[in-house]
Design a protein around this motif. Structure first.
Motif, PDB file in Angstrom:
ATOM      1  N   UNK A  38       0.818  -1.212   0.000  1.00  0.00           N
ATOM      2  CA  UNK A  38       0.000   0.000   0.000  1.00  0.00           C
ATOM      3  C   UNK A  38       0.850   1.260   0.000  1.00  0.00           C
ATOM      4  N   UNK A  39       2.023   1.204   0.590  1.00  0.00           N
ATOM      5  CA  UNK A  39       2.943   2.347   0.511  1.00  0.00           C
ATOM      6  C   UNK A  39       3.326   2.608  -0.937  1.00  0.00           C
ATOM      7  N   UNK A  40       3.630   1.550  -1.676  1.00  0.00           N
ATOM      8  CA  UNK A  40       3.984   1.703  -3.084  1.00  0.00           C
ATOM      9  C   UNK A  40       2.791   2.159  -3.912  1.00  0.00           C
ATOM     10  N   UNK A  41       1.594   1.687  -3.572  1.00  0.00           N
ATOM     11  CA  UNK A  41       0.396   2.148  -4.282  1.00  0.00           C
ATOM     12  C   UNK A  41       0.231   3.657  -4.111  1.00  0.00           C
ATOM     13  N   UNK A  42       0.393   4.143  -2.882  1.00  0.00           N
ATOM     14  CA  UNK A  42       0.277   5.582  -2.621  1.00  0.00           C
ATOM     15  C   UNK A  42       1.354   6.354  -3.375  1.00  0.00           C
ATOM     16  N   UNK A  43       2.572   5.837  -3.396  1.00  0.00           N
ATOM     17  CA  UNK A  43       3.663   6.535  -4.072  1.00  0.00           C
ATOM     18  C   UNK A  43       3.421   6.611  -5.579  1.00  0.00           C
ATOM     19  N   UNK A  44       2.950   5.521  -6.163  1.00  0.00           N
ATOM     20  CA  UNK A  44       2.709   5.540  -7.611  1.00  0.00           C
ATOM     21  C   UNK A  44       1.490   6.394  -7.965  1.00  0.00           C
ATOM     22  N   UNK A  45       0.465   6.381  -7.135  1.00  0.00           N
ATOM     23  CA  UNK A  45      -0.672   7.270  -7.380  1.00  0.00           C
ATOM     24  C   UNK A  45      -0.252   8.732  -7.253  1.00  0.00           C
ATOM     25  N   UNK A  46       0.614   9.019  -6.282  1.00  0.00           N
ATOM     26  CA  UNK A  46       1.122  10.382  -6.129  1.00  0.00           C
ATOM     27  C   UNK A  46       1.921  10.811  -7.356  1.00  0.00           C
ATOM     28  N   UNK A  47       2.666   9.866  -7.942  1.00  0.00           N
ATOM     29  CA  UNK A  47       3.424  10.187  -9.144  1.00  0.00           C
ATOM     30  C   UNK A  47       2.499  10.414 -10.335  1.00  0.00           C
ATOM     31  N   UNK A  48       1.438   9.613 -10.437  1.00  0.00           N
ATOM     32  CA  UNK A  48       0.503   9.764 -11.552  1.00  0.00           C
ATOM     33  C   UNK A  48      -0.221  11.110 -11.472  1.00  0.00           C
ATOM     34  N   UNK A  49      -0.673  11.463 -10.269  1.00  0.00           N
ATOM     35  CA  UNK A  49      -1.432  12.707 -10.092  1.00  0.00           C
ATOM     36  C   UNK A  49      -0.535  13.848  -9.610  1.00  0.00           C
ATOM     37  N   UNK A  50       0.753  13.762  -9.873  1.00  0.00           N
ATOM     38  CA  UNK A  50       1.700  14.773  -9.389  1.00  0.00           C
ATOM     39  C   UNK A  50       1.351  16.196  -9.822  1.00  0.00           C
ATOM     40  N   UNK A  51       1.003  16.458 -11.084  1.00  0.00           N
ATOM     41  CA  UNK A  51       0.677  17.847 -11.456  1.00  0.00           C
ATOM     42  C   UNK A  51      -0.508  18.404 -10.686  1.00  0.00           C
ATOM     43  N   UNK A  52      -1.480  17.529 -10.344  1.00  0.00           N
ATOM     44  CA  UNK A  52      -2.642  17.982  -9.573  1.00  0.00           C
ATOM     45  C   UNK A  52      -2.286  18.191  -8.113  1.00  0.00           C
ATOM     46  N   UNK A  53      -1.450  17.344  -7.559  1.00  0.00           N
ATOM     47  CA  UNK A  53      -1.071  17.458  -6.152  1.00  0.00           C
ATOM     48  C   UNK A  53      -0.047  18.556  -5.916  1.00  0.00           C
ATOM     49  N   UNK A  54       0.792  18.828  -6.902  1.00  0.00           N
ATOM     50  CA  UNK A  54       1.843  19.834  -6.740  1.00  0.00           C
ATOM     51  C   UNK A  54       1.249  21.234  -6.815  1.00  0.00           C
ATOM     52  N   UNK A  55       1.562  22.096  -5.863  1.00  0.00           N
ATOM     53  CA  UNK A  55       0.997  23.454  -5.908  1.00  0.00           C
ATOM     54  C   UNK A  55       1.619  24.342  -6.974  1.00  0.00           C
ATOM     55  N   UNK A  56       2.855  24.017  -7.395  1.00  0.00           N
ATOM     56  CA  UNK A  56       3.541  24.862  -8.374  1.00  0.00           C
ATOM     57  C   UNK A  56       4.229  23.991  -9.418  1.00  0.00           C
ATOM     58  N   UNK A  57       4.660  24.630 -10.479  1.00  0.00           N
ATOM     59  CA  UNK A  57       5.449  23.949 -11.493  1.00  0.00           C
ATOM     60  C   UNK A  57       6.865  23.740 -10.968  1.00  0.00           C
ATOM     61  N   UNK A  58       7.531  22.695 -11.467  1.00  0.00           N
ATOM     62  CA  UNK A  58       8.887  22.410 -10.985  1.00  0.00           C
ATOM     63  C   UNK A  58       9.897  23.450 -11.468  1.00  0.00           C
ATOM     64  N   UNK A  59       9.534  24.255 -12.459  1.00  0.00           N
ATOM     65  CA  UNK A  59      10.456  25.269 -12.976  1.00  0.00           C
ATOM     66  C   UNK A  59      10.158  26.665 -12.444  1.00  0.00           C
ATOM     67  N   UNK A  60       9.062  26.820 -11.705  1.00  0.00           N
ATOM     68  CA  UNK A  60       8.700  28.142 -11.182  1.00  0.00           C
ATOM     69  C   UNK A  60       9.655  28.537 -10.067  1.00  0.00           C
ATOM     70  N   UNK A  61      10.303  29.674 -10.233  1.00  0.00           N
ATOM     71  CA  UNK A  61      11.253  30.166  -9.243  1.00  0.00           C
ATOM     72  C   UNK A  61      10.660  31.348  -8.485  1.00  0.00           C
TER      73      UNK A  61
END
Length: 371
Positions: A38-61
């Motif tokens: 279940x830890x791996x399930x959560x990690x992979x779901x977090x990776x799939x929905x990363x743009x939705x979960x992330x508050x900012x873009x990875x390049x935004x400074x």
């Protein structure tokens, strides 16, 4: 019929369990393995929905907020209930070194918004959206749950998106290396003779090289001017190139013992093609072994990519991976002053341990002699 593979229903009728049901039952009894799953399930779901979960873009400074400490969520401000909010940050200069410092502004509570609108992104590279799980009004401040790096980039956003690379590099690498290992190992064990000797000599040459030096040597072949996507594919190819040899040797031994089984001999007598016999009659009987081996091999790919990226030979900007993010914490100053930069390393440790624990549980579940 023994109680190990049978059970009674409410009518008193003995119901036999299939081998898969028995394996799942043994797996569920391993609590550590289930938790790791279940830890791996959560990690992979977090990776799939990363743009939705992330508050900012990875390049935004956020140039005014370098090395901001992780921000907590509060609900009470000056003795009054305010709902979920965060305290903003402000920059001050150190009176001695005159270096810019980011400090918490306790007089500036900023409401935390859920399902907030923010920066645009493409979900799965197809659907365009600007909806994020949480965020704050950019006119009032910014929210950095896990702090920022030296450029003021949100660490949580970069870790979520970096997980897409670190977690998928193993899956893609396994698919490539296992395909090569199964085909070459199956051919070597099934046909024998000159073909077997040639393939085994190639395997011996590959296994004779130390893993890390050959990994570093192959990674330097990747041109520095390649786009980020090409670099990612190049890293996967490098890891897969050195990962198939050991599997092919084991598959060879399994095929040698399986080719003398009656149904394999019957298929040959009926004129079935050799490759069809290998892939349709021999390999399915090795499925449990392959699943366990793949699960236990995934951590090696994650560590390989992380090591290359940490040394500056793997994933490059603007992409992100856990190894590349951990590179920011390799100096003594960052290690002591900005400990939150070590969080990507914690994700590597958790994922590797989870794969190992789940692999051990799958191995025990696949053991037909266990009770």
């Amino acid at each position: 019929m023994t109680t190990a593979n049978a059970n009674q229903n409410f009518d008193g009728v003995v119901v036999a369990r299939t081998p898969l049901q028995m394996a799942l039952r043994r797996f569920r009894r391993n609590k550590v393995g289930v938790i790791s799953f279940w830890v791996l399930v959560v990690m992979y779901l977090s990776a799939i929905f990363a743009p939705f979960l992330a508050p900012y873009s990875i390049t935004t400074q956020h140039e005014e907020y370098p090395y901001v400490k992780p921000s907590g969520i509060h609900v009470v401000h000056q003795g009054q209930w305010r709902g979920p909010f965060i305290y903003g940050s402000k920059t001050e200069r150190d009176p001695v070194t005159f270096k810019k410092l980011s400090v918490v502004d306790r007089e500036n509570p900023i409401p935390l918004q859920f399902f907030a609108r923010g920066e645009d992104y493409r979900f799965l590279g197809v659907f365009r959206s600007n909806l994020h799980l949480f965020g704050v009004d950019p006119e009032k401040g910014y929210y950095f749950p896990l702090g920022t790096d030296k450029f003021g980039r949100d660490l949580l956003s970069r870790m979520l998106v970096g997980g897409q690379v670190s977690l998928t590099v193993g899956v893609v690498g396994i698919l490539i290396s296992f395909t090569i290992g199964i085909v070459l190992g199956g051919i070597s064990g099934y046909f024998g003779g000159f073909i077997d000797g040639l393939i085994q000599r190639v395997i011996e040459v590959l296994l004779s090289f130390p893993r890390l030096p050959i990994l570093l040597a192959l990674s330097t072949i990747i041109p520095a001017k390649w786009p980020s996507t090409w670099v990612y594919l190049g890293i996967v190819a490098v890891l897969a190139f050195i990962g198939w040899a050991a599997l092919a040797r084991v598959i060879r031994g399994q095929v040698i013992s399986a080719r003398s089984i009656d149904y394999v001999q019957a298929a040959r007598g009926l004129g079935a093609a050799d490759m069809r016999i290998i892939l349709r009659h021999i390999m399915p009987n090795l499925s449990s072994f392959l699943i366990v081996t793949a699960t236990l091999s995934l951590p090696g790919y994650i560590l390989g990519e992380s090591g290359l990226s940490f040394l500056g030979l793997g994933i490059k900007e603007p992409m992100a991976s856990w190894g590349l993010l951990l590179n920011d914490a390799r100096t003594d100053d960052a290690f002591k002053t900005y400990p939150w930069l070590l969080l990507p390393g914690l994700m590597i440790v958790i994922s590797v341990l989870a794969f190992n624990f789940m692999g051990d549980a799958l191995r025990d579940a696949a053991d037909t002699q266990s009770r």
